[in-house]
Design a protein around this motif. Structure first.
Motif, PDB file in Angstrom:
ATOM      1  N   GLY A  21      68.581  25.975  30.240  1.00 15.51           N
ATOM      2  CA  GLY A  21      68.014  27.075  31.425  1.00 15.51           C
ATOM      3  C   GLY A  21      68.706  26.723  32.632  1.00 15.51           C
ATOM      4  O   GLY A  21      68.715  27.401  33.858  1.00 15.51           O
ATOM      5  N   THR A  22      69.603  25.447  32.848  1.00 14.67           N
ATOM      6  CA  THR A  22      70.190  25.156  34.222  1.00 14.67           C
ATOM      7  C   THR A  22      71.570  25.623  34.073  1.00 14.67           C
ATOM      8  O   THR A  22      72.013  26.099  33.163  1.00 14.67           O
ATOM      9  CB  THR A  22      70.077  23.653  34.343  1.00 14.67           C
ATOM     10  OG1 THR A  22      70.861  23.043  33.490  1.00 14.67           O
ATOM     11  CG2 THR A  22      68.631  23.064  34.276  1.00 14.67           C
TER      12      THR A  22
ATOM     13  N   ASN B 232      55.879  35.426  31.888  1.00 18.90           N
ATOM     14  CA  ASN B 232      57.143  35.694  32.579  1.00 18.90           C
ATOM     15  C   ASN B 232      57.515  37.263  32.211  1.00 18.90           C
ATOM     16  O   ASN B 232      58.252  37.713  32.864  1.00 18.90           O
ATOM     17  CB  ASN B 232      58.093  34.898  31.929  1.00 18.90           C
ATOM     18  CG  ASN B 232      58.111  33.438  32.705  1.00 18.90           C
ATOM     19  OD1 ASN B 232      57.831  33.491  33.939  1.00 18.90           O
ATOM     20  ND2 ASN B 232      58.672  32.342  32.121  1.00 18.90           N
ATOM     21  N   ALA B 233      57.266  37.541  30.831  1.00 20.11           N
ATOM     22  CA  ALA B 233      57.440  39.024  30.258  1.00 20.11           C
ATOM     23  C   ALA B 233      56.822  40.126  31.334  1.00 20.11           C
ATOM     24  O   ALA B 233      57.499  41.070  31.833  1.00 20.11           O
ATOM     25  CB  ALA B 233      57.030  39.300  28.995  1.00 20.11           C
ATOM     26  N   LYS B 234      55.511  39.522  31.701  1.00 15.71           N
ATOM     27  CA  LYS B 234      54.944  40.444  32.693  1.00 15.71           C
ATOM     28  C   LYS B 234      55.509  40.821  34.035  1.00 15.71           C
ATOM     29  O   LYS B 234      55.772  42.026  34.404  1.00 15.71           O
ATOM     30  CB  LYS B 234      53.453  39.967  32.780  1.00 15.71           C
ATOM     31  CG  LYS B 234      52.591  40.319  31.773  1.00 15.71           C
ATOM     32  CD  LYS B 234      51.123  39.872  32.068  1.00 15.71           C
ATOM     33  CE  LYS B 234      50.195  40.026  30.632  1.00 15.71           C
ATOM     34  NZ  LYS B 234      48.812  39.529  30.883  1.00 15.71           N
TER      35      LYS B 234
ATOM     36  N   MET C  27      62.087  29.828  33.481  1.00 16.42           N
ATOM     37  CA  MET C  27      62.629  31.161  34.245  1.00 16.42           C
ATOM     38  C   MET C  27      61.449  31.167  35.322  1.00 16.42           C
ATOM     39  O   MET C  27      60.012  31.144  35.142  1.00 16.42           O
ATOM     40  CB  MET C  27      62.166  32.252  33.157  1.00 16.42           C
ATOM     41  CG  MET C  27      62.612  33.503  33.710  1.00 16.42           C
ATOM     42  SD  MET C  27      64.349  33.353  34.131  1.00 16.42           S
ATOM     43  CE  MET C  27      64.809  35.340  34.078  1.00 16.42           C
ATOM     44  N   THR C  28      61.873  31.402  36.531  1.00 17.28           N
ATOM     45  CA  THR C  28      60.800  31.573  37.836  1.00 17.28           C
ATOM     46  C   THR C  28      60.771  32.781  38.123  1.00 17.28           C
ATOM     47  O   THR C  28      61.749  33.506  37.821  1.00 17.28           O
ATOM     48  CB  THR C  28      61.215  30.531  38.758  1.00 17.28           C
ATOM     49  OG1 THR C  28      62.748  31.118  39.443  1.00 17.28           O
ATOM     50  CG2 THR C  28      61.193  29.032  38.516  1.00 17.28           C
TER      51      THR C  28
ATOM     52  N   ARG D 213      63.564  38.019  39.962  1.00 15.32           N
ATOM     53  CA  ARG D 213      63.681  38.889  41.036  1.00 15.32           C
ATOM     54  C   ARG D 213      65.441  38.815  41.319  1.00 15.32           C
ATOM     55  O   ARG D 213      65.864  40.187  41.340  1.00 15.32           O
ATOM     56  CB  ARG D 213      63.202  38.585  42.093  1.00 15.32           C
ATOM     57  CG  ARG D 213      61.562  38.954  42.187  1.00 15.32           C
ATOM     58  CD  ARG D 213      61.134  38.730  43.817  1.00 15.32           C
ATOM     59  NE  ARG D 213      61.263  37.590  44.315  1.00 15.32           N
ATOM     60  CZ  ARG D 213      60.410  36.421  44.325  1.00 15.32           C
ATOM     61  NH1 ARG D 213      59.347  36.533  43.648  1.00 15.32           N
ATOM     62  NH2 ARG D 213      60.707  35.116  44.851  1.00 15.32           N
ATOM     63  N   LEU D 214      66.025  37.908  41.379  1.00 15.38           N
ATOM     64  CA  LEU D 214      67.569  37.898  41.565  1.00 15.38           C
ATOM     65  C   LEU D 214      68.338  38.589  40.161  1.00 15.38           C
ATOM     66  O   LEU D 214      69.131  39.683  40.380  1.00 15.38           O
ATOM     67  CB  LEU D 214      67.802  36.513  41.421  1.00 15.38           C
ATOM     68  CG  LEU D 214      67.649  35.878  42.834  1.00 15.38           C
ATOM     69  CD1 LEU D 214      68.099  34.422  42.614  1.00 15.38           C
ATOM     70  CD2 LEU D 214      68.263  36.073  44.098  1.00 15.38           C
TER      71      LEU D 214
END
Length: 238
Positions: free
Chosen positions: A61-62, A126-128, A221-222, A227-228
């Motif tokens: 994920g990086t 994260n899906a929400k 995933m943050t 948002r980005l």
């Protein structure tokens, strides 16, 4: 049913998989076949796989992992893809194709089982957030039946400019993927003819492939990354 445990799966040990059946007779036949064909994993293979698991946990994920993944895909497509072999109506598994899991892989699998509840909880959360951001930007959510209890590995989004979007996401090191680029992945273009596939044979699948991208839901995933990515989808495709 057969499940893969390779790197891209939510439950991963880096190699191997699981087969399940409700037929005792079939299970007995499979056990005999595995017993005849399976070989033990060598010490070197076991150590190398353990090192890969460690690197995967650190880099998954990086930006570094995404660059390595892109480099691997380029090399695979140009140098590593095995030629398609026509074996006619008969085929057989060769001894050594199936390997028995080593102790390190078994331990890695048990760790995954212990972590499973938290992993699935994280993916649902994260899906929400993804769906909240998509609604906020006026982007259609992936349809699902009201009674469906879904845990997404990656959240699919239908877009209108897939190639441009993936190119921009790559330059920004955002983890947005197209995954499949043909109904017979990883074959594409003229190579499709090698397996008897021709354009138009699966029209709906081809249409979906041209339009769908995927957002990850894993622990890396943050909310900021979500948002980005959604903002980039909105800017590029609306």
């Amino acid at each position: 049913a057969i499940y893969s445990f390779e790197w891209g799966k939510p439950y991963t040990t880096g190699a191997g998989g699981m087969l399940t059946t409700n037929s005792v007779e079939l299970l007995e036949r499979i056990d005999v076949l595995i017993g005849d064909l399976a070989v033990n994993t060598s010490f070197l293979e076991s150590i190398l796989l353990e090192i890969q698991r460690g690197l995967f946990n650190i880099l998954n994920g990086t930006g570094v992992e995404m660059r390595l993944r892109r480099a691997y895909r380029l090399l695979r497509d140009k140098y590593l893809t095995r030629p398609t072999v026509d074996v006619g109506d008969d085929w057989e598994l060769k001894q050594g194709y199936i390997q028995r899991p080593d102790n390190l892989t078994v331990k890695a699998g048990m760790r995954q089982i212990r972590q499973w509840p938290n992993s699935m909880k994280n993916r649902r959360q994260n899906a929400k957030v993804i769906e909240q951001q998509l609604r906020k930007n006026g982007i259609q959510l992936w349809p699902k039946q009201s009674h469906a209890d879904v845990t997404y590995l990656r959240y699919p989004v239908r877009v209108s400019a897939k190639s441009e979007l993936l190119s921009r996401a790559s330059k920004l090191s955002l983890d947005l993927a197209g995954w499949y680029f043909s109904p017979v992945h990883p074959l594409n273009g003229k190579d499709l003819n090698k397996v008897g596939y021709f354009a138009g044979m699966a029209g709906e699948a081809e249409k979906s492939i041209e339009q769908i991208v995927h957002m990850p839901t894993g622990r890396r995933m943050t909310s900021k990354k979500i948002r980005l990515i959604v903002q980039l989808i909105s800017e590029t495709c609306q």
